[in-house]
Design a protein around this motif. Structure first.
Motif, PDB file in Angstrom:
ATOM      1  N   MET A 107       9.988 -17.992  28.205  1.00  8.06           N
ATOM      2  CA  MET A 107      10.940 -18.907  28.828  1.00  8.06           C
ATOM      3  C   MET A 107      12.302 -18.242  29.001  1.00  8.06           C
ATOM      4  O   MET A 107      12.936 -18.357  30.058  1.00  8.06           O
ATOM      5  N   LEU A 108      12.739 -17.554  27.958  1.00  6.18           N
ATOM      6  CA  LEU A 108      14.048 -16.883  28.025  1.00  6.18           C
ATOM      7  C   LEU A 108      14.028 -15.728  29.026  1.00  6.18           C
ATOM      8  O   LEU A 108      15.031 -15.474  29.708  1.00  6.18           O
ATOM      9  N   GLU A 109      12.902 -15.069  29.146  1.00  6.22           N
ATOM     10  CA  GLU A 109      12.772 -14.008  30.147  1.00  6.22           C
ATOM     11  C   GLU A 109      12.863 -14.608  31.550  1.00  6.22           C
ATOM     12  O   GLU A 109      13.467 -14.007  32.450  1.00  6.22           O
ATOM     13  N   ALA A 110      12.301 -15.795  31.744  1.00  2.65           N
ATOM     14  CA  ALA A 110      12.411 -16.474  33.042  1.00  2.65           C
ATOM     15  C   ALA A 110      13.876 -16.746  33.379  1.00  2.65           C
ATOM     16  O   ALA A 110      14.299 -16.591  34.526  1.00  2.65           O
ATOM     17  N   ALA A 111      14.663 -17.124  32.378  1.00  6.65           N
ATOM     18  CA  ALA A 111      16.103 -17.331  32.603  1.00  6.65           C
ATOM     19  C   ALA A 111      16.802 -16.009  32.877  1.00  6.65           C
ATOM     20  O   ALA A 111      17.656 -15.915  33.766  1.00  6.65           O
ATOM     21  N   ARG A 112      16.437 -14.991  32.138  1.00  4.39           N
ATOM     22  CA  ARG A 112      17.095 -13.691  32.287  1.00  4.39           C
ATOM     23  C   ARG A 112      16.948 -13.136  33.695  1.00  4.39           C
ATOM     24  O   ARG A 112      17.877 -12.550  34.251  1.00  4.39           O
ATOM     25  N   ILE A 113      15.787 -13.339  34.301  1.00  4.68           N
ATOM     26  CA  ILE A 113      15.566 -12.772  35.631  1.00  4.68           C
ATOM     27  C   ILE A 113      15.891 -13.757  36.760  1.00  4.68           C
ATOM     28  O   ILE A 113      15.748 -13.416  37.935  1.00  4.68           O
ATOM     29  N   ALA A 114      16.358 -14.950  36.407  1.00  9.30           N
ATOM     30  CA  ALA A 114      16.736 -15.943  37.426  1.00  9.30           C
ATOM     31  C   ALA A 114      17.925 -15.438  38.232  1.00  9.30           C
ATOM     32  O   ALA A 114      18.783 -14.714  37.714  1.00  9.30           O
ATOM     33  N   PRO A 115      18.000 -15.819  39.497  1.00  5.47           N
ATOM     34  CA  PRO A 115      19.152 -15.417  40.296  1.00  5.47           C
ATOM     35  C   PRO A 115      20.424 -16.132  39.851  1.00  5.47           C
ATOM     36  O   PRO A 115      20.365 -17.238  39.313  1.00  5.47           O
ATOM     37  N   SER A 116      21.541 -15.474  40.073  1.00  4.14           N
ATOM     38  CA  SER A 116      22.847 -16.088  39.822  1.00  4.14           C
ATOM     39  C   SER A 116      23.822 -15.573  40.867  1.00  4.14           C
ATOM     40  O   SER A 116      23.608 -14.516  41.464  1.00  4.14           O
ATOM     41  N   ALA A 117      24.889 -16.324  41.089  1.00  5.53           N
ATOM     42  CA  ALA A 117      25.885 -15.951  42.099  1.00  5.53           C
ATOM     43  C   ALA A 117      26.417 -14.556  41.805  1.00  5.53           C
ATOM     44  O   ALA A 117      26.851 -14.272  40.683  1.00  5.53           O
ATOM     45  N   ALA A 118      26.343 -13.688  42.790  1.00 11.23           N
ATOM     46  CA  ALA A 118      26.797 -12.293  42.679  1.00 11.23           C
ATOM     47  C   ALA A 118      26.116 -11.561  41.523  1.00 11.23           C
ATOM     48  O   ALA A 118      26.648 -10.580  41.013  1.00 11.23           O
ATOM     49  N   ASN A 119      24.970 -12.071  41.090  1.00  9.13           N
ATOM     50  CA  ASN A 119      24.207 -11.487  39.973  1.00  9.13           C
ATOM     51  C   ASN A 119      25.052 -11.318  38.713  1.00  9.13           C
ATOM     52  O   ASN A 119      24.858 -10.405  37.924  1.00  9.13           O
ATOM     53  N   ARG A 120      25.972 -12.236  38.479  1.00  4.39           N
ATOM     54  CA  ARG A 120      26.906 -12.114  37.350  1.00  4.39           C
ATOM     55  C   ARG A 120      26.282 -12.539  36.018  1.00  4.39           C
ATOM     56  O   ARG A 120      26.757 -12.136  34.971  1.00  4.39           O
ATOM     57  N   GLN A 121      25.272 -13.394  36.057  1.00  5.96           N
ATOM     58  CA  GLN A 121      24.562 -13.805  34.830  1.00  5.96           C
ATOM     59  C   GLN A 121      25.533 -14.265  33.742  1.00  5.96           C
ATOM     60  O   GLN A 121      25.442 -13.836  32.598  1.00  5.96           O
ATOM     61  N   GLU A 122      26.418 -15.150  34.108  1.00  2.00           N
ATOM     62  CA  GLU A 122      27.463 -15.624  33.188  1.00  2.00           C
ATOM     63  C   GLU A 122      26.946 -16.805  32.373  1.00  2.00           C
ATOM     64  O   GLU A 122      27.352 -17.948  32.569  1.00  2.00           O
ATOM     65  N   TRP A 123      26.040 -16.482  31.446  1.00  2.00           N
ATOM     66  CA  TRP A 123      25.405 -17.528  30.651  1.00  2.00           C
ATOM     67  C   TRP A 123      25.020 -17.025  29.274  1.00  2.00           C
ATOM     68  O   TRP A 123      24.943 -15.836  29.013  1.00  2.00           O
ATOM     69  N   LYS A 124      24.804 -17.983  28.411  1.00  2.00           N
ATOM     70  CA  LYS A 124      24.275 -17.733  27.071  1.00  2.00           C
ATOM     71  C   LYS A 124      23.456 -18.965  26.721  1.00  2.00           C
ATOM     72  O   LYS A 124      23.846 -20.090  27.016  1.00  2.00           O
ATOM     73  N   PHE A 125      22.303 -18.733  26.073  1.00  2.67           N
ATOM     74  CA  PHE A 125      21.408 -19.822  25.712  1.00  2.67           C
ATOM     75  C   PHE A 125      21.306 -19.887  24.189  1.00  2.67           C
ATOM     76  O   PHE A 125      20.984 -18.885  23.551  1.00  2.67           O
ATOM     77  N   ILE A 126      21.599 -21.044  23.635  1.00  2.00           N
ATOM     78  CA  ILE A 126      21.514 -21.242  22.192  1.00  2.00           C
ATOM     79  C   ILE A 126      20.185 -21.927  21.893  1.00  2.00           C
ATOM     80  O   ILE A 126      19.904 -23.012  22.397  1.00  2.00           O
ATOM     81  N   ILE A 127      19.370 -21.266  21.072  1.00  2.00           N
ATOM     82  CA  ILE A 127      18.066 -21.799  20.676  1.00  2.00           C
ATOM     83  C   ILE A 127      18.252 -22.493  19.334  1.00  2.00           C
ATOM     84  O   ILE A 127      18.589 -21.852  18.335  1.00  2.00           O
ATOM     85  N   VAL A 128      18.046 -23.790  19.313  1.00  2.00           N
ATOM     86  CA  VAL A 128      18.254 -24.572  18.097  1.00  2.00           C
ATOM     87  C   VAL A 128      16.900 -25.018  17.565  1.00  2.00           C
ATOM     88  O   VAL A 128      16.220 -25.850  18.172  1.00  2.00           O
ATOM     89  N   LYS A 129      16.513 -24.447  16.415  1.00  3.22           N
ATOM     90  CA  LYS A 129      15.263 -24.819  15.754  1.00  3.22           C
ATOM     91  C   LYS A 129      15.515 -25.577  14.449  1.00  3.22           C
ATOM     92  O   LYS A 129      14.660 -26.339  14.008  1.00  3.22           O
TER      93      LYS A 129
END
Length: 172
Positions: A29-51
């Motif tokens: 799932m996280l790999e799907a997010a990592r390769i997702a497109p973003s504006a200008a390919n900036r990838q300005e995100w962080k995902f917090i996994i809460v278990k």
């Protein structure tokens, strides 16, 4: 499962089995997010996994009392690391970018046999406080992940003729 099948099968799940989600499935799932497109390919995100159960229980209050947030074995909080940039079209890049990334993760979760629910009701400031997210970081999306303990029916959808115009905007 192909993409259209995943789109067709995905439902909002609010009842989860008490079964942990395998790390390999989360990584996909996280790999799907990592390769997702973003504006200008900036990838300005962080995902917090809460278990952690106690943390998920705290998030119930931030999620307007939605108890399934604590019952799902995983909650993922999508954060924007840059929230001021506006694209030439006039939209904030972070809302579009994270909607794409979260959609990709949710479809991958469906492919992996997992259920999800994208939350629309939560207090961003409370989420920030619980997860130690800096004030400058926006939280445009949160969703739960786990093995479904329910099988909701497909909700009604409008006919294509109600949502499509050709060449220019038309009202019915």
């Amino acid at each position: 499962m192909d993409v259209f099948e995943a789109i067709s099968k995905r439902r909002s799940i609010r009842k989860y089995k008490d079964t942990p989600v395998e790390d390999e499935k989360l990584e996909m799932m996280l790999e799907a997010a990592r390769i997702a497109p973003s504006a200008a390919n900036r990838q300005e995100w962080k995902f917090i996994i809460v278990k952690d159960k106690k943390t998920r229980e705290k998030l119930v209050d931030a999620a307007n009392g939605q108890k399934f947030v604590a019952e799902a074995p995983v909650t993922i909080v999508a954060c924007s690391t840059e929230s001021e940039r506006i694209m030439p079209c006039g939209q904030y890049a972070y809302t579009v970018d994270l909607a794409i990334a979260v959609s990709f993760m949710i479809l991958e979760a469906t492919e992996q046999g997992l259920g999800t629910c994208w939350l629309g009701a939560y207090d961003e400031e409370k989420v920030r406080n619980i997860l130690n997210i800096p004030e400058r970081i926006r939280v445009p999306a949160i969703f739960t992940v786990g093995y479904a303990d329910e099988t909701p029916h497909q909700r009604p959808r409008k006919h294509l003729s109600e949502i499509i115009s050709s060449e220019r905007y038309e009202t019915l």
